[in-house]
Design an enzyme around this catalytic site. Structure first.
Site: not given
Ligand code: GLU
Length: 423
Positions: A113
């Protein structure tokens, strides 16, 4: 071989919650202490402080992060968040949750993240672009289609992903669409990515309602009106559910007969606050929304919204977590004891990263799928994951969250055992 966890502060924030969830499931599956020590901590953490020139000529120094929790099953995957209170503790938790999310849905990814501590609504478009391109440049040592593939999260969108893709590509000297997902379709994005999280939630909600023997419809309260909340408003109402309340952080609207979804979503797409949409419902606070007597509650905003202090007031019999970490472990235990069914974040909102995976595969193959193919494949992935989580929860008499964690941790642990510890 003996290991101990690296010193990572365990305070009462999102990371402490993520560790509590992990420890409980690790206990339940009898995970050996060595693997537990490996999986409890992020593999890499990068903090960057970087200057951005603002429109008035001043220089503002921003702080950003990219945390890779685990890469055992494949490249790190996870979004980038622009949010005023984002800090390392939050990004760590979100990175760990991505590892379990990718594992429970069985994508060949690890978890990561990123985040920048900023209120993107306070920036001009030009400032947002400058910030994005500089942050992307700072995390280039980690990013890459084989190593770490970002995506949107709170406060970021298709345009931000386009700038990240372009910045990375400029440094390489050629276009690398697979370095980021959630891009506009015109530059290698996927059909269906924008609504994928809500679509996955709809599939999961129906699968769970069916197994509970309840009607595949009913009233829904949605906390959050970003990409996920708005998607729930649009897709759930099109599927025959009645959205009776929706909110953003300024507050929300309530209409027991159902909100006019078409009008509200047009208003939200224009960038309006929920409460400013006139004539669709009565004002309601976020606290009141979480206590509504609805068939389905979908917290789709930020972490820690349902906690020890308000869990007793939650009346919905089914909670589908659109946000990551919206329920604290204390509240989770209380709700589970009361018989509330909770479809956990790592399962419920996995549709987003699933279509991100489809986008990455399409970019690598330079061969694109139709929106029908995307929807069918997404539904299949979600149904398979719900089935395995549900079955394990029944067999072990544990919550859906515990079952999802057990499956995810077991998969990452198996990959780690097979690969072994280097050197
Ligand atoms: N931000 C989204 C999540 O928390 C998507 C992450 C992604 O598609 O890599 O799942």
């Amino acid at each position: 071989m003996s290991m101990s966890s690296a010193a990572v502060a365990e305070v009462g924030g999102p990371y402490a919650a993520a560790l509590a969830q992990f420890d409980r499931a690790a206990d339940q599956i009898g995970l050996e202490p060595n693997l537990r020590a490996v999986l409890r901590v992020p593999k890499r953490e990068l903090t960057v402080n970087f200057p951005v020139e603002m429109d008035d000529g001043s220089i503002h120094v921003f702080t950003g992060y990219r945390v890779q929790h685990n890469l055992t099953r494949g490249p790190a995957k996870g979004g980038i968040r622009y949010y005023p209170s984002t800090d390392l503790d939050e990004v760590r938790a979100l990175a760990m949750w991505m590892t379990w999310k990718c594992a429970v849905i069985n994508l060949p990814y690890g978890g990561a993240k990123g985040g920048v501590t900023v209120d993107p609504r306070a920036l001009s478009r030009h400032e947002l672009e400058n910030l994005t391109r500089r942050y992307a440049t700072e995390i280039i040592p980690l990013m890459g289609p084989d190593s770490d593939v970002p995506a949107p999260d709170i406060g970021t969108n298709e345009q931000v992903m386009a700038w990240i893709m372009d910045t990375y590509s400029m440094h390489k000297g050629y276009s690398v669409p697979a370095v980021v997902t959630g891009k506009p379709v015109a530059i290698g994005g996927s059909e269906g990515r924008a609504q994928a999280t809500a679509m996955g939630m709809l599939v999961a909600t129906r699968e769970v309602l069916r197994r509970l023997g309840r009607p595949l419809g009913g009233t829904v309260a949605v906390q959050g009106a970003g990409n996920v909340g708005r998607g729930v408003l649009e897709l759930f109402s099109a599927a025959g559910f009645q959205i009776t309340a929706i909110s953003d952080h300024r507050g929300g609207l309530y209409n027991p007969r159902g909100l006019d979804a078409a009008r509200l979503s047009a208003h939200l797409r224009d960038g309006g606050w929920v409460s400013a949409c006139e004539g669709v419902g009565d004002p309601i606070s976020n606290a009141e929304l979480l206590q509504l007597d609805v068939d389905v509650l979908t917290p789709a905003a930020v972490e820690g919204q349902i906690h020890a202090g308000n869990a007793a007031n939650v009346r919905a019999p089914l909670i589908v977590e659109g946000a990551n970490g919206p329920i604290t472990p204390e509240a989770d235990a209380h709700l589970h004891d009361r018989g509330v069914t909770i479809v956990p974040d790592i399962l419920a909102n996995a549709g987003g990263v699933t279509v991100s995976y489809f986008e990455w595969v399409q970019d690598l193959q330079q061969f694109f799928w139709s929106s029908d193919q995307i929807t069918r494949r997404l539904s299949r992935h979600m149904r398979t994951a719900v089935q395995s989580v549900w079955d394990l929860a029944e067999a072990q008499r544990v919550s859906l969250r515990e079952a999802a964690y057990q499956i995810a941790i077991a998969r990452v642990a198996e990959a780690t055992r097979l690969r072994g510890i280097y050197p």
